[in-house]
Write a protein that holds these residues in place. Structure first.
Motif, PDB file in Angstrom:
ATOM      1  N   HIS A 237       0.854  -1.194   0.000  1.00 44.48           N
ATOM      2  CA  HIS A 237       0.000   0.000   0.000  1.00 44.48           C
ATOM      3  C   HIS A 237       0.884   1.236   0.000  1.00 44.48           C
ATOM      4  O   HIS A 237       1.858   1.310   0.746  1.00 44.48           O
ATOM      5  N   MET A 238       0.539   2.179  -0.845  1.00 53.12           N
ATOM      6  CA  MET A 238       1.328   3.411  -0.957  1.00 53.12           C
ATOM      7  C   MET A 238       0.400   4.614  -0.908  1.00 53.12           C
ATOM      8  O   MET A 238      -0.701   4.573  -1.466  1.00 53.12           O
ATOM      9  N   ALA A 239       0.872   5.678  -0.276  1.00 49.52           N
ATOM     10  CA  ALA A 239       0.116   6.934  -0.282  1.00 49.52           C
ATOM     11  C   ALA A 239       0.762   7.904  -1.265  1.00 49.52           C
ATOM     12  O   ALA A 239       0.214   8.192  -2.324  1.00 49.52           O
ATOM     13  N   CYS A 240       1.971   8.394  -0.937  1.00 47.43           N
ATOM     14  CA  CYS A 240       2.586   9.403  -1.809  1.00 47.43           C
ATOM     15  C   CYS A 240       3.278   8.780  -3.020  1.00 47.43           C
ATOM     16  O   CYS A 240       3.299   9.371  -4.089  1.00 47.43           O
ATOM     17  N   GLY A 241       3.875   7.594  -2.831  1.00 44.42           N
ATOM     18  CA  GLY A 241       4.597   6.953  -3.931  1.00 44.42           C
ATOM     19  C   GLY A 241       5.952   7.568  -4.235  1.00 44.42           C
ATOM     20  O   GLY A 241       6.623   7.163  -5.173  1.00 44.42           O
ATOM     21  N   GLY A 243       8.378   8.538  -1.566  1.00 46.28           N
ATOM     22  CA  GLY A 243       9.355   8.474  -0.494  1.00 46.28           C
ATOM     23  C   GLY A 243       9.121   9.394   0.680  1.00 46.28           C
ATOM     24  O   GLY A 243       9.939   9.433   1.595  1.00 46.28           O
ATOM     25  N   ALA A 244       8.004  10.100   0.722  1.00 44.00           N
ATOM     26  CA  ALA A 244       7.817  11.121   1.750  1.00 44.00           C
ATOM     27  C   ALA A 244       7.003  10.657   2.958  1.00 44.00           C
ATOM     28  O   ALA A 244       7.260  11.098   4.082  1.00 44.00           O
ATOM     29  N   CYS A 245       6.031   9.769   2.775  1.00 41.70           N
ATOM     30  CA  CYS A 245       5.066   9.513   3.858  1.00 41.70           C
ATOM     31  C   CYS A 245       5.412   8.289   4.710  1.00 41.70           C
ATOM     32  O   CYS A 245       4.836   8.098   5.770  1.00 41.70           O
ATOM     33  N   LEU A 246       6.284   7.418   4.240  1.00 41.78           N
ATOM     34  CA  LEU A 246       6.726   6.201   4.929  1.00 41.78           C
ATOM     35  C   LEU A 246       5.619   5.154   5.082  1.00 41.78           C
ATOM     36  O   LEU A 246       5.759   4.214   5.854  1.00 41.78           O
ATOM     37  N   SER A 247       4.527   5.294   4.355  1.00 41.59           N
ATOM     38  CA  SER A 247       3.439   4.317   4.489  1.00 41.59           C
ATOM     39  C   SER A 247       3.782   2.966   3.869  1.00 41.59           C
ATOM     40  O   SER A 247       3.085   1.983   4.110  1.00 41.59           O
ATOM     41  N   CYS A 248       4.838   2.899   3.097  1.00 35.60           N
ATOM     42  CA  CYS A 248       5.140   1.670   2.367  1.00 35.60           C
ATOM     43  C   CYS A 248       6.372   0.947   2.908  1.00 35.60           C
ATOM     44  O   CYS A 248       6.902   0.066   2.238  1.00 35.60           O
ATOM     45  N   VAL A 249       6.813   1.301   4.121  1.00 36.39           N
ATOM     46  CA  VAL A 249       8.064   0.748   4.656  1.00 36.39           C
ATOM     47  C   VAL A 249       7.927  -0.746   4.943  1.00 36.39           C
ATOM     48  O   VAL A 249       6.924  -1.209   5.476  1.00 36.39           O
ATOM     49  N   LEU A 261      13.070  -0.191   4.645  1.00 38.27           N
ATOM     50  CA  LEU A 261      13.213   0.513   3.371  1.00 38.27           C
ATOM     51  C   LEU A 261      11.835   0.837   2.793  1.00 38.27           C
ATOM     52  O   LEU A 261      10.860   0.125   3.039  1.00 38.27           O
ATOM     53  N   ARG A 262      11.791   1.912   2.019  1.00 36.83           N
ATOM     54  CA  ARG A 262      10.541   2.322   1.400  1.00 36.83           C
ATOM     55  C   ARG A 262      10.376   1.559   0.073  1.00 36.83           C
ATOM     56  O   ARG A 262      11.241   1.662  -0.808  1.00 36.83           O
ATOM     57  N   VAL A 263       9.288   0.850  -0.036  1.00 36.30           N
ATOM     58  CA  VAL A 263       9.055   0.082  -1.266  1.00 36.30           C
ATOM     59  C   VAL A 263       8.951   1.004  -2.471  1.00 36.30           C
ATOM     60  O   VAL A 263       9.425   0.691  -3.559  1.00 36.30           O
ATOM     61  N   CYS A 264       8.365   2.185  -2.286  1.00 41.48           N
ATOM     62  CA  CYS A 264       8.177   3.095  -3.430  1.00 41.48           C
ATOM     63  C   CYS A 264       9.481   3.733  -3.875  1.00 41.48           C
ATOM     64  O   CYS A 264       9.606   4.137  -5.026  1.00 41.48           O
ATOM     65  N   ARG A 265      10.433   3.844  -2.980  1.00 45.23           N
ATOM     66  CA  ARG A 265      11.630   4.641  -3.275  1.00 45.23           C
ATOM     67  C   ARG A 265      12.871   3.763  -3.479  1.00 45.23           C
ATOM     68  O   ARG A 265      13.553   3.854  -4.485  1.00 45.23           O
TER      69      ARG A 265
HETATM   70 FE1  FES Z   1       5.011   7.388   0.700  1.00 45.86          FE
HETATM   71 FE2  FES Z   1       6.385   5.195   0.008  1.00 45.86          FE
HETATM   72  S1  FES Z   1       4.330   5.666  -0.403  1.00 45.86           S
HETATM   73  S2  FES Z   1       7.041   6.818   1.300  1.00 45.86           S
END
Ligand code: FES
Length: 282
Positions: A237-241, A243-249, A261-265
């Motif tokens: 699950h990702m919010a910002c996609g 690297g800013a919100c850390l929702s995908c760690v 690690l951030r999956v999106c980044r």
């Molecule tokens: Fe926001 Fe990965 S979705 S840091």
């Protein structure tokens, strides 16, 4: 195919594009194919494994700010076209499914890193299930263009869900189809099949995407095949996609060093061996 076949970390090239819907149709009763056209050269900017954030259209149930991360299914043939193959499941994808040819959609990307495909590879194994095949499909023409032999294990609930043609898109590969409804996709059966393929001839790398069950299976199997790399495109699950919100760690174990690690980044592509399957919090 003339593009490079070695996809390491992609250079930063993220932008927002206003795209026009060129083609949008059902592939079967759950999946839709979407082709967008932009004024910019998306084909040369995008590499296999990367994703875009798609701004879903506004409906009665859909908030306008929701961005939906989606793996790239293909690019081209024109430089400005990009393709997605998606499962219509939640509010965002249901809203997307209402788009008609001629409508517009905003997308942001390309985001994330890429699969690594080295030109000197001789043989690869791709293990795909469900919509994960869309993420790995762009690898196949690149592999085929430099003479790499492709073996694929494709897993689906039942034969009518199997999207073999959508996955191969004319590329030649040795394909094993396995299904839930006859037990051939069970973990034990797939493990036997993967080991048999790896025993028959050396595979340089095994790619997978999406299914946690297949990921853990491959991690276990690859422990016995140290010369074969493993790469997984993680779904999270990702919010910002960005690297800013850390929702995908997620937690990874890189040479004994546990890291979030951030999956999106830092991803979405990681070494299969580095993924930590279960995290225990004290
Ligand atoms: Fe926001 Fe990965 S979705 S840091």
């Amino acid at each position: 195919m003339t593009d490079s076949v070695s996809f390491h970390r992609n250079s930063e090239n993220v932008a927002s594009y206003r795209c026009k819907v060129v083609e949008h149709r059902w592939v079967n009763d759950r999946y839709k194919y979407l082709r967008l056209s932009a004024q910019s050269d998306l084909a040369s900017a995008t590499r296999p494994g990367q994703f875009y954030q798609l701004k879903c259209p506004v409906t009665d149930q859909q908030q306008p700010f929701l961005l939906r991360p989606m793996s790239v299914y293909g690019v081209g043939p024109e430089p400005g076209t990009i393709e997605f193959l998606y499962n219509v499941t939640g509010v965002g994808t249901k809203a997307m499914s209402s788009l008609a040819a001629g409508d517009h959609m905003d997308i942001v990307g390309p985001l994330g890193n890429t699969f690594v495909l080295e030109p000197e590879f001789k043989r690869i194994l791709v293990v795909a299930r469900g919509v994960g095949l869309a993420t790995m499909a762009p690898l196949l023409p690149y592999a085929a263009s430099c003479g790499i032999q492709i073996t694929a294990i494709m897993s689906a609930r039942e034969p009518k869900d199997m999207m073999r043609d959508e996955f191969l898109r004319g590329v030649s590969a040795k394909v094993h189809c396995v299904y839930d409804n006859d037990g051939s996709s069970d973990v034990g059966a797939v493990e036997v099949l993967v080991r048999r393929i790896l025993d028959e001839a050396h595979c340089d790398v095994v790619y997978t995407c999406g299914s946690h069950r297949l990921l853990m299976l491959l991690q276990r199997v690859l422990a016995d095949y140290p010369r074969t790399r493993g790469e997984v495109a993680m779904e999270q699950h990702m919010a910002c996609g960005m690297g800013a919100c850390l929702s995908c760690v997620r937690m990874f174990d890189i040479d004994g060093d546990k890291q979030f690690l951030r999956v999106c980044r830092e991803g979405p592509v990681f070494s299969v061996r580095d993924v930590v399957g279960e995290v225990e919090f004290g």
